[in-house]
Design a protein around this motif. Structure first.
Motif, PDB file in Angstrom:
ATOM      1  N   HIS A 246     -11.750  -9.946  28.909  1.00  0.00           N
ATOM      2  CA  HIS A 246     -12.338  -9.358  30.051  1.00  0.00           C
ATOM      3  C   HIS A 246     -12.133 -10.588  31.298  1.00  0.00           C
ATOM      4  O   HIS A 246     -12.194 -11.969  30.610  1.00  0.00           O
ATOM      5  N   ARG A 247     -11.373 -10.379  32.277  1.00  0.00           N
ATOM      6  CA  ARG A 247     -11.364 -11.639  33.387  1.00  0.00           C
ATOM      7  C   ARG A 247     -12.892 -11.288  33.972  1.00  0.00           C
ATOM      8  O   ARG A 247     -13.000 -10.669  34.996  1.00  0.00           O
ATOM      9  N   THR A 248     -13.838 -11.909  33.576  1.00  0.00           N
ATOM     10  CA  THR A 248     -15.343 -11.683  34.098  1.00  0.00           C
ATOM     11  C   THR A 248     -15.142 -12.185  35.452  1.00  0.00           C
ATOM     12  O   THR A 248     -14.649 -13.198  35.960  1.00  0.00           O
ATOM     13  N   PRO A 249     -16.187 -11.540  36.301  1.00  0.00           N
ATOM     14  CA  PRO A 249     -16.361 -11.805  37.596  1.00  0.00           C
ATOM     15  C   PRO A 249     -17.035 -13.084  38.104  1.00  0.00           C
ATOM     16  O   PRO A 249     -17.837 -13.673  36.954  1.00  0.00           O
ATOM     17  N   VAL A 250     -16.610 -13.589  38.833  1.00  0.00           N
ATOM     18  CA  VAL A 250     -17.525 -14.991  39.475  1.00  0.00           C
ATOM     19  C   VAL A 250     -18.381 -14.399  40.845  1.00  0.00           C
ATOM     20  O   VAL A 250     -17.882 -13.848  41.484  1.00  0.00           O
ATOM     21  N   LEU A 251     -19.726 -14.694  40.380  1.00  0.00           N
ATOM     22  CA  LEU A 251     -20.768 -13.999  41.370  1.00  0.00           C
ATOM     23  C   LEU A 251     -21.362 -15.182  42.094  1.00  0.00           C
ATOM     24  O   LEU A 251     -21.187 -16.099  41.805  1.00  0.00           O
ATOM     25  N   THR A 252     -21.831 -14.667  43.165  1.00  0.00           N
ATOM     26  CA  THR A 252     -22.679 -15.842  44.262  1.00  0.00           C
ATOM     27  C   THR A 252     -23.963 -15.152  44.345  1.00  0.00           C
ATOM     28  O   THR A 252     -24.340 -13.869  44.256  1.00  0.00           O
ATOM     29  N   SER A 253     -24.900 -16.165  44.933  1.00  0.00           N
ATOM     30  CA  SER A 253     -26.243 -15.667  45.382  1.00  0.00           C
ATOM     31  C   SER A 253     -26.626 -16.603  46.533  1.00  0.00           C
ATOM     32  O   SER A 253     -26.792 -17.534  46.253  1.00  0.00           O
ATOM     33  N   SER A 254     -26.590 -16.045  47.634  1.00  0.00           N
ATOM     34  CA  SER A 254     -26.956 -16.798  48.793  1.00  0.00           C
ATOM     35  C   SER A 254     -28.531 -17.549  48.539  1.00  0.00           C
ATOM     36  O   SER A 254     -29.058 -18.677  48.904  1.00  0.00           O
ATOM     37  N   SER A 255     -29.379 -16.412  48.013  1.00  0.00           N
ATOM     38  CA  SER A 255     -30.908 -17.127  47.865  1.00  0.00           C
ATOM     39  C   SER A 255     -30.937 -18.229  46.901  1.00  0.00           C
ATOM     40  O   SER A 255     -31.596 -19.024  47.094  1.00  0.00           O
ATOM     41  N   LEU A 256     -30.210 -18.101  46.092  1.00  0.00           N
ATOM     42  CA  LEU A 256     -30.107 -19.259  44.853  1.00  0.00           C
ATOM     43  C   LEU A 256     -29.695 -20.335  45.326  1.00  0.00           C
ATOM     44  O   LEU A 256     -29.919 -21.624  45.008  1.00  0.00           O
ATOM     45  N   SER A 257     -28.607 -20.163  46.071  1.00  0.00           N
ATOM     46  CA  SER A 257     -27.818 -21.463  46.709  1.00  0.00           C
ATOM     47  C   SER A 257     -28.579 -22.079  47.705  1.00  0.00           C
ATOM     48  O   SER A 257     -28.836 -23.368  47.713  1.00  0.00           O
ATOM     49  N   GLU A 258     -29.246 -21.172  48.636  1.00  0.00           N
ATOM     50  CA  GLU A 258     -30.182 -22.153  49.718  1.00  0.00           C
ATOM     51  C   GLU A 258     -31.577 -22.599  49.181  1.00  0.00           C
ATOM     52  O   GLU A 258     -32.157 -23.484  49.841  1.00  0.00           O
ATOM     53  N   SER A 259     -31.940 -22.132  47.995  1.00  0.00           N
ATOM     54  CA  SER A 259     -33.048 -22.682  47.488  1.00  0.00           C
ATOM     55  C   SER A 259     -32.864 -24.123  46.745  1.00  0.00           C
ATOM     56  O   SER A 259     -33.742 -24.871  46.689  1.00  0.00           O
ATOM     57  N   LEU A 260     -31.644 -24.676  46.791  1.00  0.00           N
ATOM     58  CA  LEU A 260     -31.267 -25.992  46.235  1.00  0.00           C
ATOM     59  C   LEU A 260     -31.745 -26.979  47.257  1.00  0.00           C
ATOM     60  O   LEU A 260     -31.121 -26.626  48.523  1.00  0.00           O
ATOM     61  N   PRO A 261     -32.076 -28.445  47.041  1.00  0.00           N
ATOM     62  CA  PRO A 261     -32.183 -29.217  48.107  1.00  0.00           C
ATOM     63  C   PRO A 261     -30.734 -29.675  48.610  1.00  0.00           C
ATOM     64  O   PRO A 261     -30.727 -29.823  49.987  1.00  0.00           O
ATOM     65  N   CYS A 262     -29.890 -29.738  48.007  1.00  0.00           N
ATOM     66  CA  CYS A 262     -28.488 -29.855  48.413  1.00  0.00           C
ATOM     67  C   CYS A 262     -27.657 -28.727  48.874  1.00  0.00           C
ATOM     68  O   CYS A 262     -26.432 -28.984  49.598  1.00  0.00           O
ATOM     69  N   LYS A 263     -28.260 -27.564  48.804  1.00  0.00           N
ATOM     70  CA  LYS A 263     -27.760 -26.358  49.163  1.00  0.00           C
ATOM     71  C   LYS A 263     -26.366 -25.954  49.013  1.00  0.00           C
ATOM     72  O   LYS A 263     -25.398 -25.648  49.809  1.00  0.00           O
ATOM     73  N   ASN A 264     -26.117 -26.352  47.709  1.00  0.00           N
ATOM     74  CA  ASN A 264     -24.624 -26.107  47.323  1.00  0.00           C
ATOM     75  C   ASN A 264     -24.508 -24.609  47.067  1.00  0.00           C
ATOM     76  O   ASN A 264     -25.364 -24.036  46.643  1.00  0.00           O
ATOM     77  N   THR A 265     -23.178 -24.141  47.493  1.00  0.00           N
ATOM     78  CA  THR A 265     -22.929 -22.786  47.296  1.00  0.00           C
ATOM     79  C   THR A 265     -22.783 -22.553  45.767  1.00  0.00           C
ATOM     80  O   THR A 265     -21.606 -23.459  45.121  1.00  0.00           O
ATOM     81  N   LEU A 266     -23.288 -21.725  45.014  1.00  0.00           N
ATOM     82  CA  LEU A 266     -23.070 -21.483  43.566  1.00  0.00           C
ATOM     83  C   LEU A 266     -22.287 -20.531  43.262  1.00  0.00           C
ATOM     84  O   LEU A 266     -22.400 -19.452  43.851  1.00  0.00           O
ATOM     85  N   TYR A 267     -21.404 -20.612  42.458  1.00  0.00           N
ATOM     86  CA  TYR A 267     -20.215 -19.559  41.812  1.00  0.00           C
ATOM     87  C   TYR A 267     -20.655 -19.413  40.264  1.00  0.00           C
ATOM     88  O   TYR A 267     -20.389 -20.521  39.606  1.00  0.00           O
ATOM     89  N   PHE A 268     -20.918 -18.235  40.146  1.00  0.00           N
ATOM     90  CA  PHE A 268     -21.275 -18.112  38.550  1.00  0.00           C
ATOM     91  C   PHE A 268     -20.429 -17.287  37.768  1.00  0.00           C
ATOM     92  O   PHE A 268     -20.006 -16.129  38.137  1.00  0.00           O
ATOM     93  N   LYS A 269     -19.714 -17.864  36.780  1.00  0.00           N
ATOM     94  CA  LYS A 269     -18.859 -17.449  35.957  1.00  0.00           C
ATOM     95  C   LYS A 269     -19.479 -16.556  35.079  1.00  0.00           C
ATOM     96  O   LYS A 269     -20.182 -17.064  33.840  1.00  0.00           O
ATOM     97  N   ALA A 270     -19.435 -15.184  34.921  1.00  0.00           N
ATOM     98  CA  ALA A 270     -20.292 -14.255  34.302  1.00  0.00           C
ATOM     99  C   ALA A 270     -19.769 -14.063  32.711  1.00  0.00           C
ATOM    100  O   ALA A 270     -19.359 -12.709  32.567  1.00  0.00           O
TER     101      ALA A 270
END
Length: 338
Positions: free
Chosen positions: A31-55
């Motif tokens: 499977h080409r598994t999806p790459v997911l995002t979460s604005s709430s989890l990204s914004e919870s980080l001190p450095c505000k990194n946009t997170l990309y999750f390889k599922a």
């Protein structure tokens, strides 16, 4: 007596070009598994990194291990395939190899410790593999596998310490980097090191910094990097059962050369990361699969001051749902090896 590793054909060098070649051979199988995002989890980080999750919890067999198993089988000769494949594993590699063998219609023989989790035993059986149980020790596993291989002539496909396993595992990061271009960093968990070494190869030359994530209760890779040589044994005490193995002989030099650091996390940090992934993103991730996210959330990683998007590999999602979620019953688990 020890099992011998196939294939008879030469393996490709441990390089990014080889990960690309491996991907071309298994792209129709995995499977080409999806790459997911979460604005709430990204914004919870001190450095505000946009997170990309390889599922990779959504990969066939429920884990990235299917990639290495599929590529390893693609490198076998017709004569080797006819005799089947064998391995030793208490976890995701056992199911991955059994499923990959089933898809090719070849025999599969798996040596599993007699204390393996019942859902993983059930999965291996459901895929049609023959299971031989042994005592839960490394010598017992090696001796039992050697006997199985001598009886069957099957090709041994190692869980992590083999070039083809590493190259196949690296295809997950290759897809992540293609689907989320411009990542500042990629973080992958490390147990035996197949996924982290493969990730480092896939990211080589892309500009993305590579970090490993490891439970503090099984921190042999971090300790090995600190002292400059591989730690051969690990007395693992962690709920992340997929990461209890010592880093492999082939894997460690790749990690030593190409991985910037390995960040260790506590059991509590693993529980919290896993809970957040279930709660916020509505995805089932096993403890080992949550370790990379736990590392990114940790003060150690955030103190690095990395700006820009960060890729995280969620390595698996095989959870025993007959038991309560681990964050509700914090406890370490016995030593085991993949």
């Amino acid at each position: 007596m020890t099992a011998s590793t196939f294939p008879s054909t030469p393996t490709l060098p441990l390089a990014r070009s080889s990960v690309v070649a491996a991907h071309s051979k298994i792209v129709s199988l995995v499977h080409r598994t999806p790459v997911l995002t979460s604005s709430s989890l990204s914004e919870s980080l001190p450095c505000k990194n946009t997170l990309y999750f390889k599922a990779e919890n959504l990969q066939k067999g429920g884990a990235f291990k299917f990639r290495g198993a599929s590529y390893s089988l693609s490198c076998l000769t017709p004569e080797e395939l006819e005799k089947g494949v064998c391995t030793h594993s208490s976890g995701n590699h056992a199911g991955a190899l059994a499923l990959a063998a089933k898809q090719r219609g070849i025999p599969c023989y798996v040596v599993m410790p007699d204390d393996s989790a019942q859902p993983k035993i059930d999965a291996v059986r459901a895929y049609g593999a023959e299971i031989t149980f042994c005592a839960p020790t490394a010598p017992a596993r090696a001796a039992t596998l050697a006997a199985v291989q001598a009886r069957t002539g099957a090709a041994f496909v190692p869980p992590y310490d083999a070039a083809n396993t590493i190259l196949g595992a690296g295809t997950a990061a290759l897809e992540l980097l293609a689907d989320a271009p411009g990542l500042a960093a990629v973080v992958a968990p490390v147990g035996g090191g197949g996924l982290l070494a493969g990730t480092a190869l896939a990211a080589d030359g892309t500009g993305a910094r590579v970090f490993g994530a490891e439970p503090a209760g099984a921190d042999d890779c971090a300790r090995g990097l600190a002292r400059g040589s591989r730690v051969e044994d690990v007395d693992a005490r962690t709920v992340a059962d997929g990461l209890r193995t010592p880093v492999g002989v082939l894997n460690f030099p790749v990690i030593q050369e190409k991985v910037e650091a390995v960040v260790t996390v506590s059991e509590e940090e693993i529980f919290e990361a896993m809970r957040l992934l279930w709660e916020r993103m509505k995805i089932v991730v096993e403890p080992s699969g949550a370790v990379a996210f736990a590392a990114v959330r940790s003060p150690k990683f955030q103190a690095l001051g990395i700006t820009g998007p960060v890729g995280i590999i969620l390595s698996g999602g095989n959870v025993d749902l007959s038991k309560p979620p681990p964050w509700t019953v914090p406890a370490t688990t016995p030593t085991s090896t993949e």
